[in-house]
Design a protein around this motif. Structure first.
Motif, mmCIF file in Angstrom:
data_model
loop_
_atom_site.group_PDB
_atom_site.id
_atom_site.type_symbol
_atom_site.label_atom_id
_atom_site.label_comp_id
_atom_site.label_asym_id
_atom_site.label_seq_id
_atom_site.Cartn_x
_atom_site.Cartn_y
_atom_site.Cartn_z
ATOM 1 N N UNK A 204 0.864 -1.185 0.000
ATOM 2 C CA UNK A 204 0.000 0.000 0.000
ATOM 3 C C UNK A 204 0.899 1.233 0.000
ATOM 4 N N UNK A 205 0.713 2.091 -1.003
ATOM 5 C CA UNK A 205 1.512 3.305 -1.109
ATOM 6 C C UNK A 205 0.692 4.491 -0.622
ATOM 7 N N UNK A 206 1.229 5.194 0.357
ATOM 8 C CA UNK A 206 0.523 6.316 0.984
ATOM 9 C C UNK A 206 1.211 7.617 0.579
ATOM 10 N N UNK A 207 0.530 8.441 -0.217
ATOM 11 C CA UNK A 207 1.163 9.661 -0.712
ATOM 12 C C UNK A 207 0.801 10.902 0.096
ATOM 13 N N UNK A 208 -0.074 10.756 1.080
ATOM 14 C CA UNK A 208 -0.338 11.839 2.034
ATOM 15 C C UNK A 208 -0.773 11.208 3.353
ATOM 16 N N UNK A 209 -0.455 11.851 4.474
ATOM 17 C CA UNK A 209 -0.727 11.252 5.794
ATOM 18 C C UNK A 209 -2.136 11.544 6.300
ATOM 19 N N UNK A 212 -6.258 12.935 5.811
ATOM 20 C CA UNK A 212 -6.762 12.584 4.485
ATOM 21 C C UNK A 212 -5.699 11.776 3.753
ATOM 22 N N UNK A 213 -5.880 10.468 3.735
ATOM 23 C CA UNK A 213 -4.879 9.578 3.157
ATOM 24 C C UNK A 213 -5.191 9.322 1.683
ATOM 25 N N UNK A 214 -4.232 9.686 0.839
ATOM 26 C CA UNK A 214 -4.353 9.415 -0.596
ATOM 27 C C UNK A 214 -3.378 8.306 -0.959
ATOM 28 N N UNK A 215 -3.763 7.522 -1.950
ATOM 29 C CA UNK A 215 -2.901 6.426 -2.397
ATOM 30 C C UNK A 215 -2.754 6.451 -3.906
ATOM 31 N N UNK A 259 5.412 5.107 2.389
ATOM 32 C CA UNK A 259 4.997 6.511 2.422
ATOM 33 C C UNK A 259 5.933 7.324 1.531
ATOM 34 N N UNK A 260 5.419 8.460 1.040
ATOM 35 C CA UNK A 260 6.230 9.307 0.149
ATOM 36 C C UNK A 260 6.267 10.754 0.628
ATOM 37 N N UNK A 261 6.034 10.958 1.921
ATOM 38 C CA UNK A 261 5.930 12.337 2.407
ATOM 39 C C UNK A 261 6.892 12.652 3.555
ATOM 40 N N UNK A 262 7.959 11.885 3.630
ATOM 41 C CA UNK A 262 8.930 12.108 4.710
ATOM 42 C C UNK A 262 9.662 13.427 4.621
ATOM 43 N N UNK A 263 9.569 14.105 3.472
ATOM 44 C CA UNK A 263 10.248 15.392 3.325
ATOM 45 C C UNK A 263 9.512 16.525 4.036
ATOM 46 N N UNK A 264 8.264 16.296 4.432
ATOM 47 C CA UNK A 264 7.546 17.356 5.157
ATOM 48 C C UNK A 264 6.822 16.865 6.413
ATOM 49 N N UNK A 265 6.839 15.568 6.664
ATOM 50 C CA UNK A 265 6.243 15.016 7.886
ATOM 51 C C UNK A 265 7.338 14.302 8.672
ATOM 52 N N UNK A 266 7.464 14.651 9.942
ATOM 53 C CA UNK A 266 8.509 14.061 10.771
ATOM 54 C C UNK A 266 8.140 12.631 11.166
ATOM 55 N N UNK A 290 7.987 1.925 5.218
ATOM 56 C CA UNK A 290 9.177 2.614 4.729
ATOM 57 C C UNK A 290 8.788 3.909 4.025
ATOM 58 N N UNK A 291 9.683 4.880 4.086
ATOM 59 C CA UNK A 291 9.465 6.139 3.371
ATOM 60 C C UNK A 291 10.442 6.211 2.202
ATOM 61 N N UNK A 292 9.948 6.649 1.028
ATOM 62 C CA UNK A 292 10.805 6.789 -0.152
ATOM 63 C C UNK A 292 10.708 8.212 -0.693
ATOM 64 N N UNK A 293 11.661 8.574 -1.530
ATOM 65 C CA UNK A 293 11.712 9.914 -2.117
ATOM 66 C C UNK A 293 10.542 10.109 -3.078
ATOM 67 N N UNK A 294 9.710 11.078 -2.789
ATOM 68 C CA UNK A 294 8.506 11.317 -3.586
ATOM 69 C C UNK A 294 8.808 11.606 -5.050
ATOM 70 N N UNK A 295 9.769 12.484 -5.302
ATOM 71 C CA UNK A 295 10.058 12.885 -6.680
ATOM 72 C C UNK A 295 10.489 11.714 -7.553
ATOM 73 N N UNK A 296 11.230 10.781 -6.970
ATOM 74 C CA UNK A 296 11.744 9.662 -7.753
ATOM 75 C C UNK A 296 10.654 8.705 -8.210
#
Length: 322
Positions: A204-209, A212-215, A259-266, A290-296
Motif C-alpha cells: 500500500x503506497x501512501x502519498x499523504x498522511x 486525508x490519506x491518498x494512495x 509513504x512518500x511524504x517524509x520530506x515534510x512530515x517528521x 518505509x518512506x521513499x523519495x517522492x520525486x523519484x
C-alpha cells in the motif's frame, strides 16, 4: 488541512513538484552543461507536441524556460543546464536548477518569462488548458512554445524525453537516456522474475498522511513500478490518485506500507506504526513501513528508474538490497 492536502494532490498530478536531490552521471553532465556536439541535430526541426501542433523550430534554442520540474530534470539530463534561464518555483533537481530564475508555480508570470527573452518555452500537457491564455501570450510575443505530453506510464515518459530532445536538437542523447532506462528496468525485471507468485507482497503506497490519506491506484507510475518488481498494489481497484478511509486501508491488509511524504512530515514510519486500530495490519505488525523519495516515484523523468530501485530494495531486500 483539507486545503493543504488538496494542494499536495494537485502537485502530484503534474508529476510531483517537491523534494528530491542527488545526480545521475549517466544522464548528462553533473553541471548540466552541453553534451558532445555530435549529439546535436540540424535545424530547422519540426516537432508535433502534446496538443498535436506542428511546431517548426528554426534555430537551436539558446535560452530555455521550463514550466514544470519534470521538463527541467529531462533538460538537465540532456546537458542543457547552461541554456535554462527560468524554471518553476518547485524546481529542486539537480541542485543547479534551484539557482535558476523562478517564473512562478501553477500560475506562471508571463511578463517575467518574456523578460528572460527565451527562444523556447517547455510547457506541459497537464497544465496547458488552465494556462492556455498565458501560453498564447508567450506565442504572441514571438516565443516558441512546445507542450510536452503528460506521461501516464513509462512509455509516455520515454516519449516526453524524446520530444524534449528533438525540440532542443539533442535527440541522440534523448534516445540514449531512454535506452539506458529500458536496460535498467529490464535488469530489475530479471531479478524480480525469481520471486514466486506465492511470495509476491501486497504493498500500500501512501502519498499523504492522516487525516486525508491518498494512495496510488491504477494508471500511476507507482502502480507500474510495483508491477515491475512483482509486487501487488493493494489499492489496485482505485483509479489514479485516490482518497481512502482508514477502515478501507486496514481491510486491505497490506504486507508493506510505503509513504512518500517524509520530506515534510517528521517520522512518517512511527506515525503509521502508532495508528489506533492498525495493529493487526501485517505491515504494521511486522514493522514493514518505509518512506521513499517522492520525486523519484512521481516525477516523469530519468530518475523514475531510481524510484523503482528504491522501492524494490525495501519491498524485497533479500533480492534487491544485496
Amino acid at each position: 488541512m483539507k486545503k493543504i492536502f488538496a494542494l499536495l494532490l494537485s502537485i502530484l498530478l503534474v508529476g510531483g513538484m517537491l523534494a528530491g536531490c542527488g545526480t545521475d552521471s549517466n544522464h548528462g553532465s553533473k553541471d548540466g552543461k552541453s553534451t558532445n556536439e555530435s549529439n546535436k541535430a540540424a535545424f530547422p526541426i519540426t516537432v508535433k507536441d502534446a496538443e498535436n501542433k506542428e511546431i517548426t523550430i528554426k534555430q537551436e534554442p539558446k535560452r530555455i524556460v521550463s514550466l514544470i520540474p519534470s521538463n527541467t530534470e529531462v533538460a538537465f539530463a540532456l546537458g542543457l543546464g547552461d541554456k535554462i534561464v527560468g524554471v518553476s518555483d518547485f524546481d529542486n533537481y539537480p541542485k543547479e536548477a534551484a539557482k535558476k530564475e523562478k517564473i512562478g508555480g501553477m500560475e506562471f508570470n508571463v511578463e517575467k518569462i518574456i523578460g528572460l527573452k527565451p527562444d523556447l518555452v517547455l510547457a506541459h500537457e497537464s497544465t496547458a488548458k488552465s494556462a492556455s491564455a498565458g501560453l498564447q501570450q508567450l506565442r504572441d510575443a514571438g516565443i516558441t512554445v512546445v507542450v510536452i505530453n503528460d506521461g501516464k506510464n513509462f512509455n509516455d515518459v520515454y516519449e516526453s524525453i524524446e520530444m524534449i530532445g528533438r525540440a532542443t536538437g539533442t535527440d541522440k542523447k534523448a534516445k540514449s537516456i531512454v535506452q539506458d532506462m529500458k536496460d535498467k528496468i529490464a535488469d530489475i525485471q530479471k531479478k524480480a522474475s525469481a520471486i514466486p507468485e506465492k511470495d509476491e507482497k501486497s504493498v500500500f503506497v501512501e502519498v499523504s498522511p492522516q487525516p486525508e490519506i491518498y494512495t496510488a491506484g491504477k494508471d500511476t507510475y507507482l502502480d507500474e513500478i510495483l508491477s515491475i518488481i512483482h509486487a501487488k498494489n493493494a489499492a489496485k481497484s482505485q483509479d489514479g490518485w485516490a482518497k481512502m478511509s482508514e477502515e478501507s486501508i486496514v481491510g486491505l491488509k497490506p504486507d508493506v506500507i510505503i509513504t512518500t511524504y517524509g520530506y515534510y512530515v517528521k517520522n512518517p514510519k512511527e506515525q503509521v506504526l502508532g495508528r489506533s486500530g492498525w495493529a493487526d495490519v501485517p505491515a504494521v505488525k511486522n514493522k514493514e513501513v518505509y518512506d521513499v523519495n517522492s520525486d523519484m516515484v512521481t516525477r516523469s523523468g530519468p530518475r523514475l528508474v531510481e524510484g523503482i530501485e528504491q522501492i524494490a530494495k525495501v519491498v524485497y531486500p533479500d533480492i534487491f538490497a544485496k
